[in-house]
Design a protein around this motif. Sequence first.
Motif, PDB file in Angstrom:
ATOM      1  N   ARG A 273       0.723  -1.030   0.028  1.00  0.00           N
ATOM      2  CA  ARG A 273      -0.008  -0.189   0.045  1.00  0.00           C
ATOM      3  C   ARG A 273       1.008   1.045  -0.029  1.00  0.00           C
ATOM      4  N   GLY A 274       1.961   1.240   0.594  1.00  0.00           N
ATOM      5  CA  GLY A 274       2.797   2.377   0.774  1.00  0.00           C
ATOM      6  C   GLY A 274       4.019   2.541  -0.257  1.00  0.00           C
ATOM      7  N   GLY A 275       3.700   1.522  -1.484  1.00  0.00           N
ATOM      8  CA  GLY A 275       4.403   1.725  -2.490  1.00  0.00           C
ATOM      9  C   GLY A 275       5.591   0.879  -2.539  1.00  0.00           C
ATOM     10  N   GLY A 276       5.944   0.218  -1.357  1.00  0.00           N
ATOM     11  CA  GLY A 276       7.052  -0.552  -1.359  1.00  0.00           C
ATOM     12  C   GLY A 276       7.293  -2.014  -2.115  1.00  0.00           C
ATOM     13  N   ARG A 277       8.266  -2.394  -2.075  1.00  0.00           N
ATOM     14  CA  ARG A 277       8.482  -3.837  -2.835  1.00  0.00           C
ATOM     15  C   ARG A 277       8.936  -4.897  -1.700  1.00  0.00           C
ATOM     16  N   LEU A 278       8.488  -5.911  -1.989  1.00  0.00           N
ATOM     17  CA  LEU A 278       8.720  -7.310  -0.842  1.00  0.00           C
ATOM     18  C   LEU A 278       9.851  -8.050  -1.747  1.00  0.00           C
ATOM     19  N   THR A 279      10.668  -8.391  -0.723  1.00  0.00           N
ATOM     20  CA  THR A 279      11.825  -9.478  -1.017  1.00  0.00           C
ATOM     21  C   THR A 279      11.331 -10.802  -0.743  1.00  0.00           C
ATOM     22  N   GLN A 280      11.586 -11.789  -1.657  1.00  0.00           N
ATOM     23  CA  GLN A 280      11.451 -13.406  -1.210  1.00  0.00           C
ATOM     24  C   GLN A 280      12.485 -13.481  -0.319  1.00  0.00           C
ATOM     25  N   GLU A 281      12.058 -13.919   0.899  1.00  0.00           N
ATOM     26  CA  GLU A 281      13.073 -14.022   1.884  1.00  0.00           C
ATOM     27  C   GLU A 281      12.505 -15.162   2.841  1.00  0.00           C
ATOM     28  N   THR A 282      13.541 -15.559   3.840  1.00  0.00           N
ATOM     29  CA  THR A 282      12.920 -16.258   5.014  1.00  0.00           C
ATOM     30  C   THR A 282      12.931 -15.699   6.391  1.00  0.00           C
ATOM     31  N   ARG A 283      11.571 -15.720   6.956  1.00  0.00           N
ATOM     32  CA  ARG A 283      11.489 -15.019   8.317  1.00  0.00           C
ATOM     33  C   ARG A 283      11.602 -15.901   9.567  1.00  0.00           C
TER      34      ARG A 283
ATOM     35  N   ALA B 268       7.883 -10.951  20.816  1.00  0.00           N
ATOM     36  CA  ALA B 268       7.768  -9.497  20.215  1.00  0.00           C
ATOM     37  C   ALA B 268       6.421  -9.481  19.358  1.00  0.00           C
ATOM     38  N   GLY B 269       6.036 -10.695  18.929  1.00  0.00           N
ATOM     39  CA  GLY B 269       4.584 -10.544  18.120  1.00  0.00           C
ATOM     40  C   GLY B 269       5.058 -10.071  16.677  1.00  0.00           C
ATOM     41  N   ALA B 270       6.234 -10.463  16.324  1.00  0.00           N
ATOM     42  CA  ALA B 270       6.541  -9.982  14.925  1.00  0.00           C
ATOM     43  C   ALA B 270       7.565 -11.084  14.142  1.00  0.00           C
ATOM     44  N   THR B 271       7.593 -10.862  12.854  1.00  0.00           N
ATOM     45  CA  THR B 271       8.363 -11.717  12.115  1.00  0.00           C
ATOM     46  C   THR B 271       9.669 -10.782  11.854  1.00  0.00           C
ATOM     47  N   PHE B 272      10.992 -11.650  11.759  1.00  0.00           N
ATOM     48  CA  PHE B 272      12.281 -10.825  11.313  1.00  0.00           C
ATOM     49  C   PHE B 272      12.917 -11.699  10.456  1.00  0.00           C
TER      50      PHE B 272
END
Lengths: 483, 96
Positions: free
Chosen positions: A246-256, A262-266
């Motif tokens: 939505r923010g116009g960014g791009r996603l990278t194919q990666e392993t998280r 922390a309730g988050a993925t890294f």
Amino acid sequence: MNYEAVIGLEVHVQLRTRTKMFCGCENEFGAAPNTRTCPVCLGLPGALPTPNHAAIHLVALTGLMLGCEIAPRCKFDRKSYFYPDMPKNYQISQYDLPTCRGGGLEIMRESYPKDAQKKVVAGRYIRLVRIHLEEDVAKSFHFETASGIDFNRAGTPLMEIVTMPDLRSPEEAFAFLSTLKLVLLYGGVSDADMEKGQLRCDCNVSVRPVGQEELGTKVEIKNMNSISGVRRALAYEIERQTEMLRGGGRLTQETRRWDEAAGATFAMRGKEMAHDYRYFPEPDLLPVDTAAWLDDVRRRVPELPLARKRRFVEMLKVSDSNAGVLVADCALADWFEKAVKDVTNTQGVANLVVNDLLRELGAAGKGVTESPVAPEALGALVALTDAGRISSSQAKEVFVEMFRTGRAAAEIVTERGLEQVSDAGAIGKLCDEVLEGNAPIVVQIRAGNAKAVGNLVGQVMKLSKGKANPAMVNAVLHRKLGL
Amino acid sequence: MSAPSSIDVGYVAQLARLKLSEEETRRFQGQLEQIVRYIEQIRRLDVAGIEPTAHAVDRSNVTRDDAAAPSLSSEEALANAPVRANGLFMVPKVIE
Ligand SMILES: [Zn+2]
């Protein structure tokens, strides 16, 4: 723009065998570190593996339960892998000829999270790509400056179930895993205890604009070890990816990696390049022809939870929700089947099991196999209500006493003088008494207020100290009032 | 499939976690190209209608019963460990 998630799972399941996949070491959780090892599972040079046929059979059994095609011939391959938890530097797996292909699983309604029952889409069928067999790696413990390795887990038979990217929400992934776990338990394939790492899951997730055919950039979340964790991680990741786009960014194919605290993925470091596993046929192992024994395994396919639920609803007239509760625990469903064996009122048995037995077991912290009330004894209790000897509310009271003392229903009924009065003469007398004492209500009823009969029924019950058969009281009052 | 001459010895060595000197890299370049050329020759054979084999030995279903055999003691298992602590093999810290 609205986005939808596309999710596929790779589910790793430790098989329930006595021994490991390629050696005779015990497949046992919780032993002292490095006490269940040998040259084979330590990966010492020159040690030769021999496959455990029970493990191969369990994979085929899983395939049959999930409607897969079982390969007539399968084989093992080496997957290059450099990590201290696998010192021979390859993992024995199956690459191009896995044991099972295709198949799928229909998600059960009761498998959805309790707070997401509104999101249930009935009858969702999730297709599988394949199921293959491999060996688990050792367990690593990470300390401040070093890591420690315990090889007890190394070589445990591990089955990998790969789904198609058919899942569309975290709730659906949660429900799929819950149904799958239940099927595995029914088949006795695995204990599937996620806390013991017997069921682990990698999630592949991407998002795309609704209506778009093409898949978005895929992110893999590694090594999830709880079903609710899978749900939370996916919810976080879908949100993150959607916001990014939505923010116009791009996603990278990666392993998280999912960090529960922390309730988050890294993003995970390393291992990024060279996903080149250089598979090649395992020269130490011969291929497996399944036709030689597949019929034996076919005979072990149990009735699956969904089919069992349908049978309970259709043949035994159990309500849909009660049937769902019963089949969610194979031992409970078995117990129920024993209890209804000689009983016509199967619904009555189901109600007592789902409401009263489960409540008492919960309070006592016991499993159904430890129930002080035998299934046949509960059947006998329901037979007493069916014969009109006690009311169903009395039955609940008697059940509590049966659970507390382990005594038979008939004994408790006699001792407590609970025997229900079903004698027409006696009930007629009680009704007459109440009708005489309630002239104003009788007038109301005659004037058309039929609901007021309930008040009179209550009074007769009270007069009988709860012993009168309520159905009979109701019928007699109606007759006497000319209704 | 890449052309035989393009084999990247550095990449192959990295996949196998091998550290090669420049001299070794040059030497293996020639040797590996020879092997790849030989494979290319085999690939030109017409194998249509020939059943693939999974193993050079024509046998299958060589398995064992699910029966336990004795394991090593922890002492024996750890005998060659350069470092150990609390019954574990200690290794350089693994970064996730
Ligand atoms: Zn072993």
